[in-house]
Each structure stands twice: as structure tokens, then as C-alpha cells.
Motif scaffolding. Structure first.
Motif, PDB file in Angstrom:
ATOM      1  N   PHE A 138       0.804  -1.220   0.000  1.00 40.64           N
ATOM      2  CA  PHE A 138       0.000   0.000   0.000  1.00 40.64           C
ATOM      3  C   PHE A 138       0.836   1.270   0.000  1.00 40.64           C
ATOM      4  O   PHE A 138       0.327   2.344  -0.326  1.00 40.64           O
ATOM      5  CB  PHE A 138      -0.965   0.004   1.193  1.00 40.64           C
ATOM      6  N   ASN A 139       2.113   1.158   0.367  1.00 38.90           N
ATOM      7  CA  ASN A 139       3.003   2.316   0.335  1.00 38.90           C
ATOM      8  C   ASN A 139       4.411   1.798   0.064  1.00 38.90           C
ATOM      9  O   ASN A 139       5.067   1.303   0.973  1.00 38.90           O
ATOM     10  CB  ASN A 139       2.957   3.107   1.632  1.00 38.90           C
ATOM     11  N   SER A 140       4.843   1.937  -1.149  1.00 33.75           N
ATOM     12  CA  SER A 140       6.146   1.373  -1.541  1.00 33.75           C
ATOM     13  C   SER A 140       7.324   2.041  -0.832  1.00 33.75           C
ATOM     14  O   SER A 140       8.446   1.558  -0.919  1.00 33.75           O
ATOM     15  CB  SER A 140       6.332   1.460  -3.064  1.00 33.75           C
ATOM     16  N   ASP A 141       7.082   3.145  -0.123  1.00 30.12           N
ATOM     17  CA  ASP A 141       8.159   3.798   0.628  1.00 30.12           C
ATOM     18  C   ASP A 141       8.486   3.071   1.936  1.00 30.12           C
ATOM     19  O   ASP A 141       9.531   3.301   2.529  1.00 30.12           O
ATOM     20  CB  ASP A 141       7.793   5.250   0.953  1.00 30.12           C
ATOM     21  N   HIS A 142       7.586   2.186   2.388  1.00 36.78           N
ATOM     22  CA  HIS A 142       7.855   1.417   3.603  1.00 36.78           C
ATOM     23  C   HIS A 142       8.949   0.400   3.310  1.00 36.78           C
ATOM     24  O   HIS A 142       8.967  -0.217   2.249  1.00 36.78           O
ATOM     25  CB  HIS A 142       6.592   0.700   4.102  1.00 36.78           C
ATOM     26  N   LEU A 143       9.835   0.240   4.251  1.00 37.96           N
ATOM     27  CA  LEU A 143      10.920  -0.732   4.067  1.00 37.96           C
ATOM     28  C   LEU A 143      10.408  -2.136   4.225  1.00 37.96           C
ATOM     29  O   LEU A 143       9.543  -2.418   4.973  1.00 37.96           O
ATOM     30  CB  LEU A 143      12.026  -0.472   5.103  1.00 37.96           C
TER      31      LEU A 143
END
Length: 77
Positions: A72-77
Motif C-alpha cells: 500500500f506504500n512502496s516507501d515502507h521498508l
């Protein structure tokens, strides 16, 4: 089916954070599980669920939750 308003979800989120800060991980995990069910597209809910699950050695749940956070958020590691 269940229509929770954003303020209601925000209140639940704050309660989950408070439970986490009080080291009541099971309660916090339960609330974040509910939040991810009610608003599955919220990456932050999934991320926090994953962190708590990891701390509780629930590794399968942790991996699943963190994968959803990344989805849902590709910025999360």
C-alpha cells in the motif's frame, strides 16, 4: 458494511498507540488488526501491526503485515 468515521478510526489508532506505550502488546495488536480490517489500504496500520507482531514473535503475521504495508506504500521498508 461497518461504517466507521475517520475520527473514530483516529481514536482507535490513539488507543492502540497508548496500549503499545503501556507495553500491552496483545491489546495493541488486536486493535491494529481491527484497524487493518476496517481500512485495509492504510499502510501505517499494517506497518505498526507488523512491528508489534515481530516483537511478540508472531513472525508469520509480521511478514504478512509488513508485506501489506509495502504493497500500500512502496516507501515502507
Amino acid at each position: 458494511l461497518l461504517h466507521f468515521t475517520d475520527p473514530a478510526l483516529q481514536t482507535m489508532f490513539k488507543i492502540a498507540q497508548e496500549k503499545y506505550n503501556e507495553n500491552k502488546l496483545e491489546a495493541s495488536l488486536s486493535i491494529f488488526t481491527l484497524l487493518t480490517t476496517l481500512k485495509a489500504e492504510n499502510a501505517d496500520y499494517w506497518y505498526r501491526l507488523g512491528i508489534i507482531a515481530h516483537q511478540m514473535s508472531k513472525f508469520t503475521l509480521a511478514v504478512d503485515a509488513l508485506e501489506n504495508a509495502k504493497y500500500f506504500n512502496s516507501d515502507h521498508l
